[in-house]
Design a protein around this motif. Sequence first.
Motif, PDB file in Angstrom:
ATOM      1  N   VAL A 190      -1.234 -33.861 -18.179  1.00  0.00           N
ATOM      2  CA  VAL A 190      -1.221 -32.395 -18.168  1.00  0.00           C
ATOM      3  C   VAL A 190      -0.048 -31.833 -18.962  1.00  0.00           C
ATOM      4  CG1 VAL A 190      -1.038 -30.366 -16.684  1.00  0.00           C
ATOM      5  CG2 VAL A 190      -2.442 -32.305 -15.987  1.00  0.00           C
ATOM      6  N   LYS A 191       1.114 -32.422 -18.813  1.00  0.00           N
ATOM      7  CA  LYS A 191       2.336 -31.845 -19.384  1.00  0.00           C
ATOM      8  C   LYS A 191       2.277 -31.641 -20.902  1.00  0.00           C
ATOM      9  CE  LYS A 191       7.260 -31.987 -18.747  1.00  0.00           C
ATOM     10  NZ  LYS A 191       8.374 -32.660 -18.103  1.00  0.00           N
ATOM     11  N   PRO A 192       1.853 -32.621 -21.725  1.00  0.00           N
ATOM     12  CA  PRO A 192       1.821 -32.369 -23.177  1.00  0.00           C
ATOM     13  C   PRO A 192       0.738 -31.378 -23.597  1.00  0.00           C
ATOM     14  CG  PRO A 192       1.459 -34.710 -22.696  1.00  0.00           C
ATOM     15  CD  PRO A 192       1.569 -33.999 -21.405  1.00  0.00           C
ATOM     16  N   LEU A 193      -0.320 -31.263 -22.829  1.00  0.00           N
ATOM     17  CA  LEU A 193      -1.421 -30.373 -23.195  1.00  0.00           C
ATOM     18  C   LEU A 193      -1.332 -28.996 -22.573  1.00  0.00           C
ATOM     19  CD1 LEU A 193      -4.351 -32.907 -22.775  1.00  0.00           C
ATOM     20  CD2 LEU A 193      -3.234 -32.222 -24.895  1.00  0.00           C
ATOM     21  N   PHE A 194      -0.379 -28.800 -21.686  1.00  0.00           N
ATOM     22  CA  PHE A 194      -0.346 -27.572 -20.896  1.00  0.00           C
ATOM     23  C   PHE A 194      -0.201 -26.316 -21.754  1.00  0.00           C
ATOM     24  CE2 PHE A 194       1.850 -24.252 -18.515  1.00  0.00           C
ATOM     25  CZ  PHE A 194       0.931 -24.073 -17.494  1.00  0.00           C
ATOM     26  N   LYS A 195       0.708 -26.321 -22.722  1.00  0.00           N
ATOM     27  CA  LYS A 195       0.931 -25.082 -23.484  1.00  0.00           C
ATOM     28  C   LYS A 195      -0.290 -24.700 -24.313  1.00  0.00           C
ATOM     29  CE  LYS A 195       3.570 -27.370 -27.099  1.00  0.00           C
ATOM     30  NZ  LYS A 195       4.839 -27.423 -27.783  1.00  0.00           N
ATOM     31  N   TRP A 196      -1.031 -25.674 -24.820  1.00  0.00           N
ATOM     32  CA  TRP A 196      -2.229 -25.361 -25.606  1.00  0.00           C
ATOM     33  C   TRP A 196      -3.377 -24.940 -24.700  1.00  0.00           C
ATOM     34  CZ3 TRP A 196      -1.150 -24.363 -30.309  1.00  0.00           C
ATOM     35  CH2 TRP A 196      -0.114 -25.016 -30.943  1.00  0.00           C
ATOM     36  N   PHE A 216     -14.039 -25.014 -15.762  1.00  0.00           N
ATOM     37  CA  PHE A 216     -13.387 -25.634 -14.617  1.00  0.00           C
ATOM     38  C   PHE A 216     -12.041 -26.268 -14.959  1.00  0.00           C
ATOM     39  CE2 PHE A 216     -17.873 -25.681 -13.263  1.00  0.00           C
ATOM     40  CZ  PHE A 216     -17.725 -24.913 -12.125  1.00  0.00           C
ATOM     41  N   SER A 217     -11.526 -26.065 -16.145  1.00  0.00           N
ATOM     42  CA  SER A 217     -10.248 -26.670 -16.527  1.00  0.00           C
ATOM     43  C   SER A 217      -9.070 -26.221 -15.663  1.00  0.00           C
ATOM     44  CB  SER A 217      -9.951 -26.432 -18.004  1.00  0.00           C
ATOM     45  OG  SER A 217      -9.855 -25.068 -18.287  1.00  0.00           O
ATOM     46  N   PRO A 218      -8.999 -24.979 -15.187  1.00  0.00           N
ATOM     47  CA  PRO A 218      -7.880 -24.644 -14.295  1.00  0.00           C
ATOM     48  C   PRO A 218      -7.889 -25.446 -13.000  1.00  0.00           C
ATOM     49  CG  PRO A 218      -8.869 -22.640 -15.136  1.00  0.00           C
ATOM     50  CD  PRO A 218      -9.761 -23.770 -15.541  1.00  0.00           C
ATOM     51  N   ILE A 219      -9.062 -25.792 -12.516  1.00  0.00           N
ATOM     52  CA  ILE A 219      -9.162 -26.596 -11.295  1.00  0.00           C
ATOM     53  C   ILE A 219      -8.862 -28.059 -11.594  1.00  0.00           C
ATOM     54  CG2 ILE A 219     -10.731 -27.349  -9.461  1.00  0.00           C
ATOM     55  CD1 ILE A 219     -12.182 -24.638  -9.909  1.00  0.00           C
ATOM     56  N   LEU A 220      -9.309 -28.539 -12.753  1.00  0.00           N
ATOM     57  CA  LEU A 220      -9.104 -29.945 -13.118  1.00  0.00           C
ATOM     58  C   LEU A 220      -7.627 -30.301 -13.269  1.00  0.00           C
ATOM     59  CD1 LEU A 220     -11.950 -30.472 -15.732  1.00  0.00           C
ATOM     60  CD2 LEU A 220     -11.860 -31.298 -13.382  1.00  0.00           C
ATOM     61  N   VAL A 221      -6.805 -29.330 -13.572  1.00  0.00           N
ATOM     62  CA  VAL A 221      -5.373 -29.568 -13.752  1.00  0.00           C
ATOM     63  C   VAL A 221      -4.756 -30.167 -12.487  1.00  0.00           C
ATOM     64  CG1 VAL A 221      -3.157 -28.389 -14.075  1.00  0.00           C
ATOM     65  CG2 VAL A 221      -5.089 -27.833 -15.532  1.00  0.00           C
ATOM     66  N   PHE A 222      -5.254 -29.779 -11.346  1.00  0.00           N
ATOM     67  CA  PHE A 222      -4.706 -30.267 -10.082  1.00  0.00           C
ATOM     68  C   PHE A 222      -5.070 -31.727  -9.797  1.00  0.00           C
ATOM     69  CE2 PHE A 222      -4.895 -25.654  -9.366  1.00  0.00           C
ATOM     70  CZ  PHE A 222      -3.553 -25.445  -9.112  1.00  0.00           C
ATOM     71  N   PHE A 223      -6.101 -32.230 -10.449  1.00  0.00           N
ATOM     72  CA  PHE A 223      -6.555 -33.589 -10.188  1.00  0.00           C
ATOM     73  C   PHE A 223      -6.120 -34.593 -11.247  1.00  0.00           C
ATOM     74  CE2 PHE A 223      -9.622 -30.823  -8.030  1.00  0.00           C
ATOM     75  CZ  PHE A 223      -9.469 -31.296  -6.736  1.00  0.00           C
ATOM     76  N   LEU A 224      -5.520 -34.131 -12.323  1.00  0.00           N
ATOM     77  CA  LEU A 224      -5.060 -35.021 -13.388  1.00  0.00           C
ATOM     78  C   LEU A 224      -3.587 -35.362 -13.179  1.00  0.00           C
ATOM     79  CD1 LEU A 224      -6.694 -33.310 -16.485  1.00  0.00           C
ATOM     80  CD2 LEU A 224      -7.424 -35.403 -15.363  1.00  0.00           C
TER      81      LEU A 224
END
Length: 77
Positions: free
Chosen positions: A27-33, A14-22
Amino acid sequence: MITFVNLIHFIFLFSPILVFFLPMYIVKPLFKWAFLLLILTPIHWVFFDNQCVFTIFTKQIGNMKNVETDSGFSEKY
């Protein structure tokens, strides 16, 4: 141990969905990984006979004894 592995599997699922709620500052520093991990996920299925690494590990521990298909995690939950 089994519950912890399944929890990580749920979070990863569910991490792709969780991105919208954080918030963006998380999100920005962890996005590329996270993006790299999500892109590489389908690639490892080729090497493990169309199964996820988490599902294989959970089957070896003994949690998915009554599954009938290759997608044991989806079948159980």
